[in-house]
Design a protein around this motif. Structure first.
Motif, PDB file in Angstrom:
ATOM      1  N   GLY A   1      -0.627   2.410  10.987  1.00  0.00           N
ATOM      2  CA  GLY A   1       0.700   2.451  11.578  1.00  0.00           C
ATOM      3  C   GLY A   1       0.971   3.741  12.319  1.00  0.00           C
ATOM      4  O   GLY A   1       2.107   4.009  12.713  1.00  0.00           O
ATOM      5  N   TRP A   2      -0.055   4.554  12.529  1.00  0.00           N
ATOM      6  CA  TRP A   2       0.094   5.793  13.291  1.00  0.00           C
ATOM      7  C   TRP A   2       0.067   5.501  14.791  1.00  0.00           C
ATOM      8  O   TRP A   2       0.431   6.358  15.595  1.00  0.00           O
ATOM      9  CB  TRP A   2      -1.004   6.788  12.923  1.00  0.00           C
ATOM     10  N   LEU A   3      -0.395   4.332  15.153  1.00  0.00           N
ATOM     11  CA  LEU A   3      -0.330   3.834  16.523  1.00  0.00           C
ATOM     12  C   LEU A   3       0.238   2.423  16.494  1.00  0.00           C
ATOM     13  O   LEU A   3      -0.002   1.650  15.560  1.00  0.00           O
ATOM     14  CB  LEU A   3      -1.716   3.816  17.181  1.00  0.00           C
ATOM     15  N   ASN A   4       0.985   2.100  17.542  1.00  0.00           N
ATOM     16  CA  ASN A   4       1.402   0.721  17.794  1.00  0.00           C
ATOM     17  C   ASN A   4       2.352   0.158  16.743  1.00  0.00           C
ATOM     18  O   ASN A   4       2.352  -1.041  16.476  1.00  0.00           O
ATOM     19  CB  ASN A   4       0.165  -0.187  17.903  1.00  0.00           C
ATOM     20  N   ALA A   5       3.165   1.025  16.136  1.00  0.00           N
ATOM     21  CA  ALA A   5       4.154   0.547  15.165  1.00  0.00           C
ATOM     22  C   ALA A   5       5.319   1.522  15.134  1.00  0.00           C
ATOM     23  O   ALA A   5       5.120   2.741  15.156  1.00  0.00           O
ATOM     24  CB  ALA A   5       3.532   0.430  13.778  1.00  0.00           C
TER      25      ALA A   5
ATOM     26  N   LEU B   1      -5.766   5.932   1.714  1.00  0.00           N
ATOM     27  CA  LEU B   1      -4.769   5.310   2.586  1.00  0.00           C
ATOM     28  C   LEU B   1      -5.047   3.824   2.814  1.00  0.00           C
ATOM     29  O   LEU B   1      -4.173   3.078   3.246  1.00  0.00           O
ATOM     30  CB  LEU B   1      -4.736   6.026   3.938  1.00  0.00           C
ATOM     31  N   GLY B   2      -6.283   3.416   2.559  1.00  0.00           N
ATOM     32  CA  GLY B   2      -6.665   2.016   2.754  1.00  0.00           C
ATOM     33  C   GLY B   2      -7.738   1.808   3.802  1.00  0.00           C
ATOM     34  O   GLY B   2      -8.049   0.660   4.155  1.00  0.00           O
ATOM     35  N   LEU B   3      -8.337   2.880   4.313  1.00  0.00           N
ATOM     36  CA  LEU B   3      -9.332   2.753   5.372  1.00  0.00           C
ATOM     37  C   LEU B   3     -10.730   2.530   4.818  1.00  0.00           C
ATOM     38  O   LEU B   3     -11.105   3.089   3.779  1.00  0.00           O
ATOM     39  CB  LEU B   3      -9.348   4.009   6.248  1.00  0.00           C
TER      40      LEU B   3
ATOM     41  N   GLN C   1       2.718  13.493  14.262  1.00  0.00           N
ATOM     42  CA  GLN C   1       3.803  14.205  13.593  1.00  0.00           C
ATOM     43  C   GLN C   1       4.619  13.295  12.665  1.00  0.00           C
ATOM     44  O   GLN C   1       5.819  13.502  12.465  1.00  0.00           O
ATOM     45  CB  GLN C   1       4.730  14.889  14.615  1.00  0.00           C
ATOM     46  N   GLN C   2       3.935  12.326  12.049  1.00  0.00           N
ATOM     47  CA  GLN C   2       4.645  11.380  11.185  1.00  0.00           C
ATOM     48  C   GLN C   2       4.238  11.466   9.721  1.00  0.00           C
ATOM     49  O   GLN C   2       4.957  10.952   8.852  1.00  0.00           O
ATOM     50  CB  GLN C   2       4.415   9.937  11.675  1.00  0.00           C
TER      51      GLN C   2
ATOM     52  N   LEU D   1       0.846  -1.187   0.000  1.00  0.00           N
ATOM     53  CA  LEU D   1       0.000   0.000   0.000  1.00  0.00           C
ATOM     54  C   LEU D   1       0.880   1.236   0.000  1.00  0.00           C
ATOM     55  O   LEU D   1       2.014   1.204   0.486  1.00  0.00           O
ATOM     56  CB  LEU D   1      -0.902   0.002   1.236  1.00  0.00           C
ATOM     57  N   PRO D   2       0.386   2.330  -0.537  1.00  0.00           N
ATOM     58  CA  PRO D   2       1.156   3.571  -0.456  1.00  0.00           C
ATOM     59  C   PRO D   2       1.552   3.836   0.989  1.00  0.00           C
ATOM     60  O   PRO D   2       0.766   3.630   1.913  1.00  0.00           O
ATOM     61  CB  PRO D   2       0.165   4.612  -0.977  1.00  0.00           C
ATOM     62  N   ASN D   3       2.735   4.299   1.167  1.00  0.00           N
ATOM     63  CA  ASN D   3       3.266   4.543   2.507  1.00  0.00           C
ATOM     64  C   ASN D   3       2.358   5.496   3.269  1.00  0.00           C
ATOM     65  O   ASN D   3       2.013   6.564   2.778  1.00  0.00           O
ATOM     66  CB  ASN D   3       4.678   5.131   2.378  1.00  0.00           C
ATOM     67  N   THR D   4       1.975   5.112   4.471  1.00  0.00           N
ATOM     68  CA  THR D   4       1.117   5.973   5.285  1.00  0.00           C
ATOM     69  C   THR D   4       1.920   6.882   6.194  1.00  0.00           C
ATOM     70  O   THR D   4       1.343   7.641   6.976  1.00  0.00           O
ATOM     71  CB  THR D   4       0.170   5.112   6.148  1.00  0.00           C
ATOM     72  N   LEU D   5       3.242   6.801   6.130  1.00  0.00           N
ATOM     73  CA  LEU D   5       4.118   7.650   6.944  1.00  0.00           C
ATOM     74  C   LEU D   5       4.946   8.540   6.028  1.00  0.00           C
ATOM     75  O   LEU D   5       5.248   8.177   4.889  1.00  0.00           O
ATOM     76  CB  LEU D   5       5.041   6.797   7.820  1.00  0.00           C
TER      77      LEU D   5
END
Length: 748
Positions: free
Chosen positions: A393-397, A345-347, A254-255, A207-211
């Motif tokens: 991946g904005w939490l827990n990664a 983003l894939g949501l 902030q990512q 998937l396109p990078n979410t960060l």
């Protein structure tokens, strides 16, 4: 429960009118179409019902016409074939019209492979075919101002072209870009799959990078017949790379940011009133390239245009690389852009679960697609919830704030405000439900919100600021994530938070959640009492899943598979399976073996049709009931189609036979009779074959069909046999069912 009855017949004149209307519907509701506003004032439900009825009637008409072709003498076969071809073409058009309205009804009228093969070859080009297609999946979501119209659309990009893809049951939870194999029925450029289980993912492209910086090209598109410019390029840049970028930056701790470009207004060919987003994308990209933009420099495309002919306000790929999203210029706002780019983003959507007077229950709950009133993927301009942030991946990664995974042990757990800037403080709890015996699949996500940043509007919501929000979700299944109402006594969802000091107890697992304190730092108590017995409705599925085609007086056999959804503290149970059938029909109503909670068992369900049953589609409600707790039951519908009769096909070994030269020599013309009922062979039928020679003299030969539904007789040809055409009629009889087929051969 009311017994099943055949649907009404539709007379020929109405069918002609309806089929004409269906052709127009294909343009309105075809896959990946423009979705213009409906002009027809007929309620959508009535259109679906009429189209479904037409498809059913035409399916039975095709089978009856095939029977007439099989029984026609050679001199009449041409007329019978013309009738068959006309019925097959009309059925073909009706199914194409029905697909975007109700794919499950389209699957109901599909013909099994064996039955299709038994039909005359002249109808083949109009019939569906079993295929396995390979390609890249495209998943779109279409957002309307009226949420009731919102829906997902699917397509498969293959080497030979792009195919619309429909699912009769639960679609797959897979994002755009997945490389898949799909087992489906194919009709022209459309694929019809039974469910998401018909799809297997062979490779999921990244998937396109979410960060990091999300390089986005925003293309402002208008039309040459009305080249309006609703806002300036500078204004669009401020919205995209100011407001929306800041929103993502805060949400992602902030990512993640939005960077890129906004084109000037790109004027493409008319017309403003055509809402063809595929055209907007292709024309917009071509115009952007002509203006000097290198499309390969961007990982996301956003098309903004004044689609006055659109009924929707936004549309997007779910995932994809590059992702593609569309927003009407009249809806170019944070809420709509962040929602559509969230799909990119894939949501999937952020839902809610309304269980009436309970916060959650095993049955009787209503799911609302946009029901999360605290999430931009739901119905608000607020932060993505913790489950959605974990998926991104904005939490827990990596360097993201953690989520505390609660083990099945009691304790107090601290979490920080979901909106606060990045640090090592956990932002949510992930509490396993363990509703099914064994490992947990569902989790409660517990988060605390404060009036910070883009969530500052929560400052007036005392319920949320003094409680915690709870979602029920299944990690790895993106289209889950349900906000639970922790104050179900009120009708509102704005007070859905669980208040401090109030205990929530899950009726399935027994786990309890109690906020101890809430604020910038919150403490939540979680406890796991000993397993208790909580009964739940089972799940019952019937195999085969499609329609069983058969003749009157026969038995349709199903396998009923029952899943015991009781909690692990309950004893094992047997389940009674029953079917509600029309008068004169019978049902075996079997009992499964004893099934442990979390396990499945099966039983064979026989549905005996009445010998007087008329040709029609019959819906048979079937129910599985827990014998240990009779108030817990679940239903599934079987569909039985009674056809006008068997298809009896007579064939000869050769089209032409030469008489033997010697007087004492005999050769034999072989006549094979094949008897089929609903695509299945009919064994044990008595077959009478009458051969009439050119002088009108008849010979009767008898035999019986084998387990393959075939029977062969030998007709003697001698040197003095009359030359010319020999007409053959084969009549098959079993009980009260009788049908005939015809053929001929030539002796010279």
């Amino acid at each position: 429960m009311q017994a099943a009855t055949p649907e009404r017949n539709v007379h020929a004149g109405f069918l002609r009118t309806l089929i004409a209307g269906c052709a127009a519907l294909i343009l309105v509701a075809s896959p990946l179409s423009a979705h213009p506003p409906r002009i027809d004032k007929t309620p959508p439900g009535e259109i679906q019902q009429a189209t479904s009825q037409a498809a059913q009637d035409l399916t039975l008409a095709v089978l009856d016409a095939a029977r007439q072709v099989a029984g026609a003498m050679p001199s009449n076969r041409g007329k019978a074939v013309a009738t068959l071809v006309a019925a097959a073409k009309n059925r073909h058009d009706a199914i194409l019209a029905l697909l975007p309205l109700d794919a499950s009804e389209a699957l109901k009228v599909a013909l099994p492979a064996g039955l299709r093969m038994s039909l005359p070859g002249e109808a083949a080009s109009f019939l569906e075919q079993d295929v396995t297609e390979e390609g890249d999946l495209e998943v779109y979501h279409v957002d309307y101002q009226d949420p009731a119209l919102d829906h997902y659309e699917y397509a498969l990009s293959t080497r030979s072209g792009r195919l619309a893809l429909y699912f009769a049951d639960t679609p797959p939870d897979v994002a755009t870009g997945a490389h898949v194999h799909v087992t489906a029925l194919k009709l022209d450029g459309a694929l019809l799959a039974a469910s998401g289980d018909s799809l297997s993912v062979t490779k999921v492209t990244a998937l396109p990078n979410t960060l990091g910086a999300q390089k986005t090209l925003t293309m402002l598109v208008n039309f040459s017949d009305n080249p309006v410019q609703p806002f300036s390029v500078a204004s669009a840049q401020t919205t995209m790379f100011g407001t929306v970028s800041n929103y993502w930056y805060e949400n992602s701790y902030q990512q993640t940011t939005l960077t890129g470009d906004v084109t000037g207004w790109l004027t493409v060919a008319p017309s403003t009133n055509v809402c063809d987003y595929s055209y907007v994308a292709s024309a917009g990209k071509k115009a952007a390239q002509a203006a000097g933009y290198n499309l390969s420099n961007y990982t996301r495309y956003l098309f903004v245009f004044p689609g006055t002919g659109c009924g929707w306000i936004g549309l997007s790929y779910v995932g994809g690389n590059p992702s593609q999203s569309w927003v009407l210029s009249s809806a170019f706002t944070l809420r709509v852009i962040a929602h559509e780019l969230g799909h990119g983003l894939g949501l999937y959507h952020s839902h809610s679960l309304d269980c009436g007077t309970a916060s959650i229950a095993a049955s009787g709950c209503t799911k609302s697609d946009y029901g999360d009133v605290f999430d931009v993927m739901g119905s608000a301009s607020l932060h993505y919830n913790a489950f959605q942030k974990e998926r991104l991946g904005w939490l827990n990664a990596g360097a993201s704030p953690p989520i505390t995974a609660v083990s099945a042990a009691s304790g107090n757990y601290a979490i920080g405000a979901l909106e606060a800037a990045r640090d090592a403080t956990p932002r949510a709890l992930k509490v396993p439900r363990a509703a099914a015996c064994g490992s947990a699949s569902d989790y409660f996500y517990v988060e605390a919100r404060q009036a910070l940043g883009f969530d500052s509007s929560l400052s007036t919501n005392a319920s949320v600021l003094s409680g915690v929000l709870v979602h029920d979700a299944t990690p790895g299944s993106g289209d889950t994530g349900y906000l639970l109402d922790m104050t179900p006594a009120t009708a509102a969802w704005s007070d859905a938070a669980l208040p401090v000091g109030v205990q929530f107890a899950d009726p399935s697992s027994g786990v309890t959640i109690t906020p101890v304190s809430v604020g910038g730092s919150s403490v939540v108590a979680v406890s796991y009492p000993p397993a208790a017995c909580t009964r739940a409705a089972p799940k019952v599925t019937l195999t085969p899943t499609g329609t069983v085609y058969t003749s009157a007086g026969s038995v349709a056999t199903y396998t009923a598979t029952v899943a015991n959804n009781d909690s692990c503290g309950c004893p094992s149970s047997a389940f009674s399976v029953s079917a509600t059938v029309p008068a004169g029909w019978t049902a075996s109503n079997p009992l499964t073996g004893v099934i442990a909670p979390g396990s499945s068992g099966s039983a064979s369900l026989g549905i005996g049709t009445a010998s007087s049953a008329t040709a029609a589609f019959y819906t048979i409600p079937s129910t599985a009931t827990n014998t240990g707790a009779p108030t817990y039951a679940a239903s599934a519908d079987a569909t039985v189609a009674i056809t006008a009769g068997w298809i009896v096909k007579a064939t000869t070994g050769q089209a032409t036979y030469s008489r033997p030269a010697r007087a004492n020599q005999t050769i034999y013309a072989l006549v094979t009779t094949t008897v089929m009922s609903g695509g299945a062979p009919v064994a044990g039928a008595s077959v009478s074959v009458t051969v009439v020679d050119p002088k009108g003299r008849s010979t009767l030969l008898t035999t019986t069909t084998s387990s393959a539904g075939t029977a062969t007789v030998s007709y003697p040809i001698k040197s003095k046999s009359t030359s010319g055409t020999y007409n053959v009629t084969a009549t098959a009889t079993l009980g009260s069912t009788k049908s005939s087929g015809a053929t001929s051969f030539v002796v010279q």
